[in-house]
Design a protein around this motif. Sequence first.
Motif, mmCIF file in Angstrom:
data_model
loop_
_atom_site.group_PDB
_atom_site.id
_atom_site.type_symbol
_atom_site.label_atom_id
_atom_site.label_comp_id
_atom_site.label_asym_id
_atom_site.label_seq_id
_atom_site.Cartn_x
_atom_site.Cartn_y
_atom_site.Cartn_z
ATOM 1 N N VAL A 126 42.092 8.882 26.584
ATOM 2 C CA VAL A 126 43.219 8.462 25.741
ATOM 3 C C VAL A 126 43.668 7.059 26.128
ATOM 4 C CG1 VAL A 126 45.647 8.886 25.222
ATOM 5 C CG2 VAL A 126 44.024 10.786 25.208
ATOM 6 N N ALA A 127 43.773 6.805 27.446
ATOM 7 C CA ALA A 127 44.182 5.481 27.911
ATOM 8 C C ALA A 127 43.168 4.418 27.510
ATOM 9 C CB ALA A 127 44.364 5.498 29.428
ATOM 10 N N GLU A 128 41.884 4.756 27.587
ATOM 11 C CA GLU A 128 40.835 3.794 27.226
ATOM 12 C C GLU A 128 40.878 3.474 25.736
ATOM 13 O OE1 GLU A 128 35.956 3.337 27.527
ATOM 14 O OE2 GLU A 128 36.989 4.959 28.612
ATOM 15 N N ILE A 129 41.024 4.505 24.904
ATOM 16 C CA ILE A 129 41.104 4.282 23.457
ATOM 17 C C ILE A 129 42.352 3.478 23.112
ATOM 18 C CG2 ILE A 129 41.411 5.434 21.227
ATOM 19 C CD1 ILE A 129 39.677 7.714 22.303
ATOM 20 N N THR A 130 43.455 3.788 23.785
ATOM 21 C CA THR A 130 44.708 3.071 23.541
ATOM 22 C C THR A 130 44.543 1.578 23.828
ATOM 23 O OG1 THR A 130 46.004 5.035 24.097
ATOM 24 C CG2 THR A 130 47.136 2.909 24.201
ATOM 25 N N ALA A 131 43.944 1.261 24.979
ATOM 26 C CA ALA A 131 43.731 -0.145 25.333
ATOM 27 C C ALA A 131 42.810 -0.825 24.321
ATOM 28 C CB ALA A 131 43.146 -0.235 26.737
ATOM 29 N N GLU A 132 41.799 -0.099 23.854
ATOM 30 C CA GLU A 132 40.845 -0.669 22.904
ATOM 31 C C GLU A 132 41.501 -0.933 21.548
ATOM 32 O OE1 GLU A 132 36.897 0.947 20.616
ATOM 33 O OE2 GLU A 132 37.024 1.304 22.766
ATOM 34 N N SER A 190 20.670 2.094 21.872
ATOM 35 C CA SER A 190 21.442 1.719 20.686
ATOM 36 C C SER A 190 22.578 0.814 21.090
ATOM 37 C CB SER A 190 21.990 2.954 19.977
ATOM 38 O OG SER A 190 22.869 2.587 18.935
ATOM 39 N N THR A 191 22.895 -0.106 20.201
ATOM 40 C CA THR A 191 24.050 -0.979 20.427
ATOM 41 C C THR A 191 25.249 -0.505 19.625
ATOM 42 O OG1 THR A 191 23.301 -2.423 18.630
ATOM 43 C CG2 THR A 191 22.570 -2.973 20.860
ATOM 44 N N ALA A 192 25.191 0.695 19.065
ATOM 45 C CA ALA A 192 26.311 1.225 18.281
ATOM 46 C C ALA A 192 27.509 1.466 19.195
ATOM 47 C CB ALA A 192 25.904 2.529 17.606
ATOM 48 N N PRO A 193 28.749 1.409 18.653
ATOM 49 C CA PRO A 193 29.945 1.592 19.472
ATOM 50 C C PRO A 193 29.986 2.955 20.145
ATOM 51 C CG PRO A 193 30.500 0.752 17.280
ATOM 52 C CD PRO A 193 29.062 1.156 17.249
ATOM 53 N N ALA A 194 30.743 3.016 21.240
ATOM 54 C CA ALA A 194 30.930 4.275 21.964
ATOM 55 C C ALA A 194 32.187 4.972 21.471
ATOM 56 C CB ALA A 194 31.009 4.012 23.458
ATOM 57 N N PHE A 195 32.414 6.177 21.952
ATOM 58 C CA PHE A 195 33.589 6.970 21.608
ATOM 59 C C PHE A 195 34.107 7.534 22.930
ATOM 60 C CE2 PHE A 195 35.167 10.369 18.341
ATOM 61 C CZ PHE A 195 36.432 10.300 18.889
ATOM 62 N N PRO A 196 35.085 6.873 23.560
ATOM 63 C CA PRO A 196 35.589 7.354 24.853
ATOM 64 C C PRO A 196 35.968 8.829 24.782
ATOM 65 C CG PRO A 196 36.503 5.206 24.371
ATOM 66 C CD PRO A 196 35.765 5.638 23.143
ATOM 67 N N GLY A 197 35.498 9.585 25.775
ATOM 68 C CA GLY A 197 35.757 11.013 25.801
ATOM 69 C C GLY A 197 34.706 11.842 25.104
ATOM 70 N N ARG A 198 33.824 11.182 24.347
ATOM 71 C CA ARG A 198 32.757 11.890 23.640
ATOM 72 C C ARG A 198 31.382 11.378 24.096
ATOM 73 N NH1 ARG A 198 36.277 15.187 22.882
ATOM 74 N NH2 ARG A 198 37.493 15.386 20.958
#
Length: 833
Positions: A196-202, A7-15
Amino acid sequence: MGNDVKSTAPAFPGREIILYEIRQALGRTAPGGGSCLVVEGAAGTGKSELLRLAGMHGEASGFGLVAGTAVPLDTGAPFSTLRRVLRENLPARDYALLTDRQTFDPLAPVDRIVEYLRRTTRLRPLLVALDDAHLVDDLTADALRNLIDASASLPVLWILARGASRTPGHAQETIDWLIREGAARHRLESLSPEAVAEITAELLGACPDDDVLALVARVNGNPFLLNELLVTSLSDGRICVQDGVAVLLDAEPAPAFRQAVVHHLRGLSHECLRILDAVAVLGPRFSIHEAAGLLGRNPVELLPLIGELIAASVLEDEGPCLSFRHPLVRETLYDRLSEPTRTALHREAAATLWREGRSAPTFLEHLMLGRRGDGDGLTQAAPHQEARFVPPAGQLALAARRTAASTAPPSAPYAELMYRTTLRYSAAQVQGLHGQMVAHARAALRIARDHGDRTNRAHHQLWLAIALTASDEFDQAGEILAERCDPSDHVALPWVRPMWHYHRAQLKLAAGRLDDADEDAVEAVRICERLAAPSLAVGPLALRIRVAVHRNELTEANRHVDHASRLSAAASGAALEELSWVTALLHSAEDDRESALDTLSRVYSGVPKRPLLLTREPHAGACLVRTAMSAGDSERATAVAEAARLVATRNPTVTSAVAAAAHAEGVLCNDVDRLRAAVSAYRSGPRPLSLAAATEDLALAENDAGARSTAIGLLDEALARYKNHGARGDALRVRKTLRSLAVRRRTRGRDRDLDPVEGPRARWDQLTPSELRVVRLVAQGLTNREVAEKLFLSPHTVDSHLRHSFTKLGVTSRVELTRQVLTHEEIPPAGSG
C-alpha cells in the motif's frame, strides 16, 4: 525460448507472485502447450488490473491477445459473452465466418473457433483473458469448457478472473470443473501495508507522510479503494506534495471517493444493499440477530444474503459478530443516508439492542443519535423520579424500556439496573449536578464490577473521571486517566478509546498544560478516523481549536474549525455546543464580534435551563457574557450569568463553579467586588488559565474604577501566568492592554514571542522545548519517523510539533526550517547525540 518470459511491462506492488506465475505460464505456453489460470478475488482487489498487466506482458513477449469482460446482462442471452469477445478482438471477416447465424448452433462454433486457433497460433502464441468470467451465459460457459480442453495442445494461455461471491450458476460450475481438471487457481488477498505504501508513493509521485499512510490504511489493502482515495484526495486538494513529501491537509474523503464506493458496490443485489444501509447504523460490528431486529426480518431469512456479503468481502466473520471489512465503506453508506432515515434507524437500533441485551451505554448512544428533531429542551413530565430532568431522548429510553420488558433477555435485571444508573448520571450531567454525577458514576462502577462487565466498567471509569474533573478533583481524575487504555476492554464500545484521550486532554487543558492537551487531542482524532467514527472527533477538534487560540495560532485554529464543521452533522449536542463556543473564541481573537455572536446562537438558546457547557467549561460563562455584552445583548448576557449562578448553587463546594459564577456576574456588571471574589476563589482552585482570565477582567474593572496602578499589577500577574502556560495569544492581548495604559515592559529572550514587532528572534523563541527538539533533528536531515524513534514519540506527535513550528516560524518547507535553525543555532552533525 526459456520458461521465464522477460518483460518491461509495469509491476503491481503486492501482486508480484501472481505476475511471476503468469510470466512462467507464458513461458511454458510459447513453445506449444496450452494451460489455464483462474484468478479469484473480491471486488476491488485488482483482478482487472492484473489481467491488463498480463496482456501487456504477453504482447511484450510476442503473444497475440484476445481480451474481454462478461457483464451481468450476459447471463440471460445465449452466446452473448462469446459473440462480444470475438467481435471486439477479431477482424470483421473472421467474426462473420465464426458467428454465421445460419450455422451458429450449440455445437458448430466450438469446432470453427478451434480451427481458427490452430491457424492463428501457427504464427504466434495466443493469450485469452476473460474478466468476470462468473457472469458468462450458459452456452458461453459450455463453449469455454470445450475450447480450453480442445486447445490443450496449442500455444494458448487462458486466464479467467472471477469474483469472490460464489453464487450458484452454470458459469461457476464450469470454472470449478476447470480447476478440478488442472487449471491453476490464484486468490487475490488484501495488499500488505508495505505494498500500500509503495503504491501510494507511486501514485502521488512523492514520499507519503505518516498522516497520508494513516489515511490509506483505512482501505484495508483494497487496491480499487486505495486508487480512488488517493486520486480523489489529490485532485480535491486534500493531499498536496511539498518538497517531495505528500502531505495530508484533510483526512475527510472527497465526495468523488464516496461516489466511487457506491459504484464499487453496484454488483450487489438490491436486498444486500438494503441490509448494508441498515447495519451501517449499528456500527463497525454487529450480530445477525441485531441486523434482523433492525430490519424486522427473521434471522434465518438473512443468512443467504449475509453469506453473499461475506463472499463479496464487504462483511467479514468475527466469531459471534460480523464487521465491515473496509471501514470507509461503512462510513460512506452511513453518510449517504438522509437525516430522517438515519435518525429513524438509530431509534430502531436502540430498541433492537435493548431487546438483544446489549450494554446500556451502547443503547443510550443510539438514543442520543436518534434524538434529532426532538429539541434540546428539558422536560419534567416523566412519571419516574429519575427522569425528572431528562432530555427527550431520556423519555424515549424509558418508553423503550417499558415496551421491551416482556422480551428482555435473562440478564435484564442487571441491564435494567445499569440503565437506570446511566440515565441518572446523564440527567445529573445535563443539570450540572457534579456531586450526583460522581455518585452515579461510582454506583455504575460497583454494578459493573459485581457483574464482571469489563465493557461498562471501562466506560463508567471514564464517566467518573469526567465527573471528578468537573468537581475540581484533578488528582483523582488524573489517576483514572493515567491508566493505560486497554483496547480489549472496549471491544463492544470502541469509542471509549478516543474519548479516553479526549477527556485526558480536557483535564490537561484545565490544568494549563496546553502542549500535553493538544497531543492527547491529536491522538483522539486519529483513533476516531481509524474507527470510521469521524463525528466523535468533533469534541477533540474543538479542544484543539481552543489550544490554538490560546497559542495565537489562528491559521491552525481555522483549519481545525473547517475539519470539525465537516464532521458535525452526526455529532452530539454537547460536542456541537463546545464547537460553537471555541469557534466564537476564534472569531473574537480575530476581532470579528458579529460572527462570534452568531456562532453562539445555539448555546445562548439553551441557557439558563441547559447549563451543560458551563458544567464542562466553567470559564465559558464569562466568555459568553462578554461576547453578548460587546454586541449590546444584555438579555443573553444576563441569562448566561443566571445559568452560571445556578451551577454554583447546585455545587457550593466546587471552587471553580463558585468562582465562575462570580466571574460571569462581575463581567456582566463590571463589578470589582464580584471579580475580586472570583479571583480569590480561583486562587484556591486548580485552573490557572481561568484564574488568569479572571485576573485580567478584574484589572480592567479596577482601571475603569480609577485604580490604574492596581490594574497594572493585576495585568502583570495575568501576563506572567499566561506566559508560564504557553498561552501566547492571551499574553499578547494583555500586553496590548498594558501598552494602552502607557506601560511597555522590556522583553528579553523568550518574552519577545509575545510581540509580533520583535522580529525573527521572537518567532524562534515561540517554539516550545518539545518543538525545538523536533526541529533540530529535522534540520539534521532526519525523517518524521526517525525523529519519532529518537525522541520516543509517536509519528503523529512529531508531525503535530512540526506543523506548529512551521506556523510559528512562517516557513513552508524543511529547507526553510533548516535555514531558521542555522540562523539561530549551530546544528550538530547527523547521528550525534
